[in-house]
Design a protein around this motif. Structure first.
Motif, PDB file in Angstrom:
ATOM      1  N   ILE A  57       0.951  -1.977 -12.264  1.00 54.41           N
ATOM      2  CA  ILE A  57      -0.289  -1.510 -11.628  1.00 54.41           C
ATOM      3  C   ILE A  57      -1.449  -1.530 -12.632  1.00 54.41           C
ATOM      4  CG2 ILE A  57      -1.492   0.508 -10.702  1.00 54.41           C
ATOM      5  CD1 ILE A  57       0.768   1.194  -9.009  1.00 54.41           C
ATOM      6  N   MET A  58      -1.243  -0.939 -13.795  1.00 55.24           N
ATOM      7  CA  MET A  58      -2.318  -0.850 -14.783  1.00 55.24           C
ATOM      8  C   MET A  58      -2.733  -2.224 -15.302  1.00 55.24           C
ATOM      9  SD  MET A  58      -3.578   2.131 -15.141  1.00 55.24           S
ATOM     10  CE  MET A  58      -4.495   2.039 -16.676  1.00 55.24           C
ATOM     11  N   GLU A  59      -1.800  -3.145 -15.313  1.00 54.28           N
ATOM     12  CA  GLU A  59      -2.115  -4.510 -15.786  1.00 54.28           C
ATOM     13  C   GLU A  59      -2.804  -5.331 -14.697  1.00 54.28           C
ATOM     14  OE1 GLU A  59       0.984  -3.128 -16.015  1.00 54.28           O
ATOM     15  OE2 GLU A  59       0.702  -2.510 -18.110  1.00 54.28           O
ATOM     16  N   GLY A  60      -2.754  -4.839 -13.444  1.00 50.87           N
ATOM     17  CA  GLY A  60      -3.366  -5.551 -12.333  1.00 50.87           C
ATOM     18  C   GLY A  60      -2.510  -6.657 -11.764  1.00 50.87           C
ATOM     19  N   THR A  61      -1.221  -6.685 -12.150  1.00 52.35           N
ATOM     20  CA  THR A  61      -0.333  -7.743 -11.638  1.00 52.35           C
ATOM     21  C   THR A  61       0.387  -7.305 -10.361  1.00 52.35           C
ATOM     22  OG1 THR A  61       1.417  -6.933 -13.101  1.00 52.35           O
ATOM     23  CG2 THR A  61       0.057  -8.741 -13.923  1.00 52.35           C
ATOM     24  N   THR A  62       0.397  -6.005 -10.077  1.00 51.67           N
ATOM     25  CA  THR A  62       1.052  -5.478  -8.865  1.00 51.67           C
ATOM     26  C   THR A  62       0.039  -4.666  -8.063  1.00 51.67           C
ATOM     27  OG1 THR A  62       3.100  -5.255 -10.121  1.00 51.67           O
ATOM     28  CG2 THR A  62       3.011  -4.145  -7.991  1.00 51.67           C
ATOM     29  N   LYS A  63       0.067  -4.839  -6.736  1.00 54.78           N
ATOM     30  CA  LYS A  63      -0.829  -4.063  -5.879  1.00 54.78           C
ATOM     31  C   LYS A  63      -0.262  -2.662  -5.675  1.00 54.78           C
ATOM     32  CE  LYS A  63      -3.686  -6.742  -2.696  1.00 54.78           C
ATOM     33  NZ  LYS A  63      -3.890  -7.066  -1.273  1.00 54.78           N
ATOM     34  N   PRO A  64      -1.107  -1.624  -5.738  1.00 56.12           N
ATOM     35  CA  PRO A  64      -0.613  -0.273  -5.433  1.00 56.12           C
ATOM     36  C   PRO A  64      -0.288  -0.132  -3.943  1.00 56.12           C
ATOM     37  CG  PRO A  64      -2.789  -0.227  -6.477  1.00 56.12           C
ATOM     38  CD  PRO A  64      -2.525  -1.636  -6.072  1.00 56.12           C
ATOM     39  N   ASP A  65       0.404   0.927  -3.590  1.00 57.82           N
ATOM     40  CA  ASP A  65       0.732   1.224  -2.192  1.00 57.82           C
ATOM     41  C   ASP A  65      -0.404   2.067  -1.601  1.00 57.82           C
ATOM     42  OD1 ASP A  65       1.770   1.926   0.218  1.00 57.82           O
ATOM     43  OD2 ASP A  65       3.453   3.100  -0.557  1.00 57.82           O
ATOM     44  N   TYR A  66      -1.437   1.382  -1.086  1.00 57.66           N
ATOM     45  CA  TYR A  66      -2.593   2.086  -0.527  1.00 57.66           C
ATOM     46  C   TYR A  66      -2.225   2.874   0.739  1.00 57.66           C
ATOM     47  CZ  TYR A  66      -5.316  -1.191  -3.445  1.00 57.66           C
ATOM     48  OH  TYR A  66      -5.834  -1.921  -4.496  1.00 57.66           O
ATOM     49  N   ALA A  67      -1.310   2.306   1.540  1.00 56.96           N
ATOM     50  CA  ALA A  67      -1.002   2.872   2.866  1.00 56.96           C
ATOM     51  C   ALA A  67      -0.474   4.303   2.771  1.00 56.96           C
ATOM     52  CB  ALA A  67       0.011   1.984   3.586  1.00 56.96           C
ATOM     53  N   THR A  68       0.347   4.582   1.741  1.00 56.48           N
ATOM     54  CA  THR A  68       0.907   5.934   1.610  1.00 56.48           C
ATOM     55  C   THR A  68      -0.196   6.952   1.359  1.00 56.48           C
ATOM     56  OG1 THR A  68       2.964   5.026   0.746  1.00 56.48           O
ATOM     57  CG2 THR A  68       2.565   7.352   0.328  1.00 56.48           C
ATOM     58  N   CYS A  69      -1.185   6.594   0.544  1.00 61.02           N
ATOM     59  CA  CYS A  69      -2.302   7.504   0.259  1.00 61.02           C
ATOM     60  C   CYS A  69      -3.153   7.739   1.513  1.00 61.02           C
ATOM     61  CB  CYS A  69      -3.170   6.947  -0.867  1.00 61.02           C
ATOM     62  SG  CYS A  69      -2.332   6.951  -2.467  1.00 61.02           S
ATOM     63  N   VAL A  70      -3.369   6.681   2.293  1.00 61.08           N
ATOM     64  CA  VAL A  70      -4.110   6.821   3.551  1.00 61.08           C
ATOM     65  C   VAL A  70      -3.371   7.788   4.478  1.00 61.08           C
ATOM     66  CG1 VAL A  70      -4.833   5.607   5.650  1.00 61.08           C
ATOM     67  CG2 VAL A  70      -5.253   4.571   3.414  1.00 61.08           C
ATOM     68  N   LYS A  71      -2.033   7.659   4.530  1.00 58.34           N
ATOM     69  CA  LYS A  71      -1.216   8.528   5.394  1.00 58.34           C
ATOM     70  C   LYS A  71      -1.286   9.990   4.941  1.00 58.34           C
ATOM     71  CE  LYS A  71       3.309   8.812   7.630  1.00 58.34           C
ATOM     72  NZ  LYS A  71       3.333  10.281   7.640  1.00 58.34           N
ATOM     73  N   ILE A  72      -1.264  10.217   3.610  1.00 60.48           N
ATOM     74  CA  ILE A  72      -1.335  11.590   3.088  1.00 60.48           C
ATOM     75  C   ILE A  72      -2.644  12.252   3.527  1.00 60.48           C
ATOM     76  CG2 ILE A  72      -1.673  12.941   0.961  1.00 60.48           C
ATOM     77  CD1 ILE A  72       0.417  11.108  -0.365  1.00 60.48           C
ATOM     78  N   SER A  73      -3.763  11.534   3.376  1.00 63.49           N
ATOM     79  CA  SER A  73      -5.064  12.078   3.780  1.00 63.49           C
ATOM     80  C   SER A  73      -5.111  12.335   5.287  1.00 63.49           C
ATOM     81  CB  SER A  73      -6.190  11.114   3.394  1.00 63.49           C
ATOM     82  OG  SER A  73      -6.786  11.509   2.181  1.00 63.49           O
ATOM     83  N   THR A  74      -4.588  11.397   6.063  1.00 70.79           N
ATOM     84  CA  THR A  74      -4.607  11.533   7.522  1.00 70.79           C
ATOM     85  C   THR A  74      -3.800  12.753   7.963  1.00 70.79           C
ATOM     86  OG1 THR A  74      -4.825   9.143   7.801  1.00 70.79           O
ATOM     87  CG2 THR A  74      -4.070  10.383   9.712  1.00 70.79           C
ATOM     88  N   ASP A  75      -2.556  12.831   7.501  1.00 70.63           N
ATOM     89  CA  ASP A  75      -1.672  13.934   7.919  1.00 70.63           C
ATOM     90  C   ASP A  75      -2.240  15.285   7.501  1.00 70.63           C
ATOM     91  OD1 ASP A  75      -0.023  12.015   8.912  1.00 70.63           O
ATOM     92  OD2 ASP A  75       1.479  12.106   7.309  1.00 70.63           O
ATOM     93  N   ALA A  76      -2.746  15.360   6.259  1.00 68.96           N
ATOM     94  CA  ALA A  76      -3.264  16.634   5.753  1.00 68.96           C
ATOM     95  C   ALA A  76      -4.487  17.084   6.539  1.00 68.96           C
ATOM     96  CB  ALA A  76      -3.614  16.497   4.275  1.00 68.96           C
ATOM     97  N   SER A  77      -5.402  16.155   6.806  1.00 66.73           N
ATOM     98  CA  SER A  77      -6.645  16.542   7.489  1.00 66.73           C
ATOM     99  C   SER A  77      -6.389  16.975   8.926  1.00 66.73           C
ATOM    100  CB  SER A  77      -7.657  15.393   7.460  1.00 66.73           C
ATOM    101  OG  SER A  77      -7.091  14.229   7.987  1.00 66.73           O
ATOM    102  N   ILE A  78      -5.473  16.278   9.623  1.00 67.55           N
ATOM    103  CA  ILE A  78      -5.163  16.658  11.006  1.00 67.55           C
ATOM    104  C   ILE A  78      -4.546  18.057  11.044  1.00 67.55           C
ATOM    105  CG2 ILE A  78      -3.713  16.117  13.011  1.00 67.55           C
ATOM    106  CD1 ILE A  78      -6.056  14.169  12.642  1.00 67.55           C
TER     107      ILE A  78
END
Length: 769
Positions: free
Chosen positions: A621-642
């Motif tokens: 991730i830090m080297e920029g060779t692998t994409k992070p898992d954005y979807a899990t973070c989106v889900k955390i924000s969605t679930d928490a806010s609801i």
């Protein structure tokens, strides 16, 4: 009998819907102009160039100059825009499922409570304010209030959703236009904001106008009942705004705090760096909180101020004599406001061209000044044409004689007070002035002094806005009683289309900067998008100042209407029933703020843990060779806010019902007064403190002055202290602060809608004692 208004009923019936249609048409035109910016690569010719000719050839792109691959940049921008749009749409649909369920339950409650006032009788009853006449049955009021509530709620939801779709449509286009110059990017972002501003202002006006005319078919001469039922429209608008603001605010700040704490402080990577797993969630949050939530919020303010003015006017000489044009004076103000804002928008997009970064903020400020000046002339015209020279206004049991020029002064004082609040907010939140620069300077000695200076700034920033609001209330009430206060609130909101355009511009520019960073665009482009964002940050704070100031006036007008409808002759604070309500009401904003801030903290905690987990466990991730898992973070924000938006929402919606039923209308009047006085102060200080901390951080990051350069660069100890201050300020300025103005308005309009029930069946505990 007073002389009639110059403007005949037929002209009013034409002017209001035509102004609304013109507003919608202008919004569509702006959208068409924005859509001309393509988020797809230009077809390439055989020589490898992008195939542009004519005028377009002179608009060379920075990427071409610096040897970057334009094709890849455009494709990346399109991909990121799609991810943000899908995330925002997914969240809003999830939120609207829960909100829709609430809407259904609350609509049933309105029908049952108001219908039971006269035992669901279908017989006509004596009018409340004129006992010699008969009015429609309470059951009709229950049915039409419920319909109005649903109309307001749906309009609010649609306004927020359309605003979000427009913003996510425009963010990458703003980024791509920044390659041609800061002026092109500014026009794209501002036009996109204008689409939302005009759509919301015009559709809110049009739906209210249609509802009045359709309800009027049944109510006929019973204007008292008609406009009492219309108040449900304001209740529906603000109910949805509460959940939009709180849910969206929790979503965006959980992602923002999580991204900043781990990305900037622990990993020392730039804001919006694609290596940060929370970065997509952060950009989604800008749209669901600052766009959809804010759109619903200002729609709620507009609906409530209109309803407050209409319900007070319906029991004055306009309503008694059935004078249609003066009765619709509040809608005429809004109609002229749309035209005034349309003229004003052309100054930003067509009449003048921005050529340098330092021209952005003045251009946005000029929008406020021009719209206020043009609107003052518009109000004078409408007051002269739409009102009789003298008329009477209901003032707590007596009729007060008012002149049309006095009502003009009421609207004008609200309009200009809004401008004063806006400029005071700008002074305390813009890094061009000493208050924010002092906060930035305090970062030399660490985060603690930064927090102390920021809190002090917020508390101090309350002084002038409160004096402006107090003066507006005193003058407008002296001239035209509660009707004067209601139209002063409408005056403050009359330039809502321009205010929303400026407000929506900020998150669009913020997203544009994020997309530039994630797409790997050049430093020069990022400098341009940062400049757009910094100006937007200040104007967003100005927008919140307008919203809070208007909320104070709207709440007072609704409070006056409630006191009249509940037949309370005086609100005596020395009465124990009232005083206990006053204390509880003053406490509610603190309780509400504690809930929303803790919700952001809980959600941010989960986000921080997830971002850390990804950095520590996913190689590359830090080297920029692998994409992070954005979807899990989106889900955390969605679930928490609801999950987290329900308790604060329940607190606001249930308090008037519980107090009204158990303790009665006098105690409820104390609760409303206490919440108004306390809520306005906390809302202003929270919004301005958060805005100042944010811009202090940007001041250090930009390094535009010698003083700023001594505090930087990014990653220095003062910068890290500024990031901590900004992180604390995020929930203050984007969750708690803006939501508080909905709390005070919503409790007041809910009390007004349920006033007949509370007056008849309320105060169970005191009846037993």
């Amino acid at each position: 009998m007073a002389a009639p208004a110059f403007l005949p009923e037929l002209a009013t019936q034409v002017v209001v819907p035509v102004a609304a249609v013109v507003g919608i048409a202008f919004a569509v035109l702006q959208w068409v102009l924005v859509s001309k910016v393509k988020v797809s690569p230009e077809p390439r010719r055989g020589d490898g160039s992008s195939g542009k000719s004519g005028a377009g050839a002179s608009e060379y792109l920075i990427e071409e100059e610096e040897g970057l691959n334009e094709h890849n940049v455009v494709v990346k921008c399109a991909e990121i825009q799609t991810a943000i749009s899908e995330g925002a749409t997914s969240f809003l649909f999830t939120e609207y499922k829960y909100v829709g369920l609430f809407m259904g339950i609350f609509a049933v409650l309105i029908f049952l409570f108001l219908g039971s006032v006269e035992g669901f009788s279908t017989k006509s009853q004596p009018c409340h304010y004129n006992k010699g006449k008969t009015c429609k049955p309470a059951l009709a009021n229950a049915i039409f209030s419920t319909i109005a509530f649903v109309l307001g709620a749906v309009t609010s939801l649609v306004s927020g959703f359309l605003g979000m779709k427009i913003a996510t449509y425009a963010n990458a286009r703003t980024t791509l236009e920044a390659r041609k110059g800061v002026g092109k990017a500014f026009i794209t972002a501002f036009r996109s904001g204008a689409v939302m501003g005009f759509l919301l202002a015009a559709s809110g006006l049009f739906v209210l106008y249609v509802a009045i005319n359709l309800f009027g078919i049944y109510y006929g001469d019973d204007w008292e009942g008609l406009y009492e039922a219309i108040t449900g429209y304001g209740l529906g608008g603000s109910s949805m705004a509460l959940f939009g603001r709180v849910g969206g605010g929790i979503y965006t700040k959980a992602a923002d705090v999580g991204a900043d704490l781990v990305g900037k402080l622990e990993r020392n990577i730039p804001e919006d760096d694609p290596r940060n797993p929370a970065v997509i969630a952060d950009n989604v949050g800008d749209n669901v909180g600052d766009i959809a939530g804010m759109g619903s919020d200002l729609f709620g303010s507009y609906a409530e101020s209109s309803c407050a003015a209409l319900v007070v006017a319906s029991i004055s000489s306009f309503g008694i004599n059935h004078e249609f044009t003066p009765m619709l004076y509040p809608l005429l103000i809004s109609s002229v406001g749309i035209i005034a804002c349309l003229i004003t928008t052309l100054f930003a997009t067509d009449f003048f061209e921005i050529k340098a970064v330092d021209e952005i903020e003045p251009a946005l400020k000029n929008q406020l000044i021009i719209s206020t000046a043009v609107m003052t002339v518009g109000i004078a015209l409408v007051s002269w044409l739409g009102l009789p020279y003298t008329f009477t206004i209901f003032n707590f049991g007596v009729q007060k004689t008012v002149y049309n020029w006095q009502l003009f002064l009421c609207v004008a004082v609200g309009l200009w007070a809004g401008l004063i609040i806006g400029f005071v907010t700008e002074y305390y939140t813009s890094n061009a002035y000493s208050p924010v620069q002092d906060v930035a300077d305090s970062c030399r000695t660490g985060a603690a002094t930064n927090v102390i200076f920021g809190l002090a700034l917020g508390y101090k920033s309350v002084i002038i806005p409160i004096f402006a609001i107090a003066f507006s209330i005193f003058l407008s009430f002296s001239l035209a009683a509660m009707y004067g206060v209601a139209v002063a609130a409408l005056g403050m909101l009359s330039t809502i289309a321009t205010g929303l355009a400026i407000d929506a511009y900020g998150p669009i520019s913020d997203n544009a900067g994020g997309i530039a960073e994630m797409a790997g665009m050049s430093h020069r482009i990022r400098e341009r998008t940062d400049a757009l964002d910094a100006a937007g940050n200040t104007t967003a704070a100005i927008g919140k100042g307008f919203a809070i100031g208007s909320a104070a006036l709207v709440s007072l007008a609704l409070f006056g209407a409630f006191v009249s409808r509940a037949e309370i002759s005086t609100v005596d604070v020395l009465t124990p029933k009232v005083f206990i309500g006053l204390l509880v009401g003053a406490m509610l904003p603190y309780w509400f703020s504690a809930m929303t801030m803790k919700s952001v903290g809980s959600a941010a905690l989960k986000m921080v843990e997830e971002v850390r987990r990804q950095f520590n466990t996913i190689p590359g991730i830090m080297e920029g060779t692998t994409k992070p898992d954005y979807a899990t973070c989106v889900k955390i924000s969605t679930d928490a806010s609801i999950k987290e938006m329900i308790p604060p929402g329940a607190l606001v919606m249930l308090t008037p019902l519980i107090v009204g039923i158990l303790f009665g209308v006098e105690t409820l009047s104390g609760v409303l007064a206490g919440a108004l006085v306390s809520g306005v102060q906390i809302a202003i200080s929270a919004s301005n403190t958060g805005g100042a901390w944010d811009n202090a951080k940007k001041y250090i990051e930009a390094g535009a002055s010698e003083h700023a350069r001594t505090l930087g660069p990014k990653g220095s100890d003062p910068h890290k202290a500024a990031v901590i201050g900004d992180t604390i300020g995020d929930p203050l300025k984007d969750t708690s602060g803006p939501s508080l103005n909905i709390l005070i308005k919503l409790m007041a309009v809910e009390s007004l809608v349920f006033a007949p029930f509370f007056a008849t069946h309320g105060g169970i505990l005191f009846k037993w004692l």
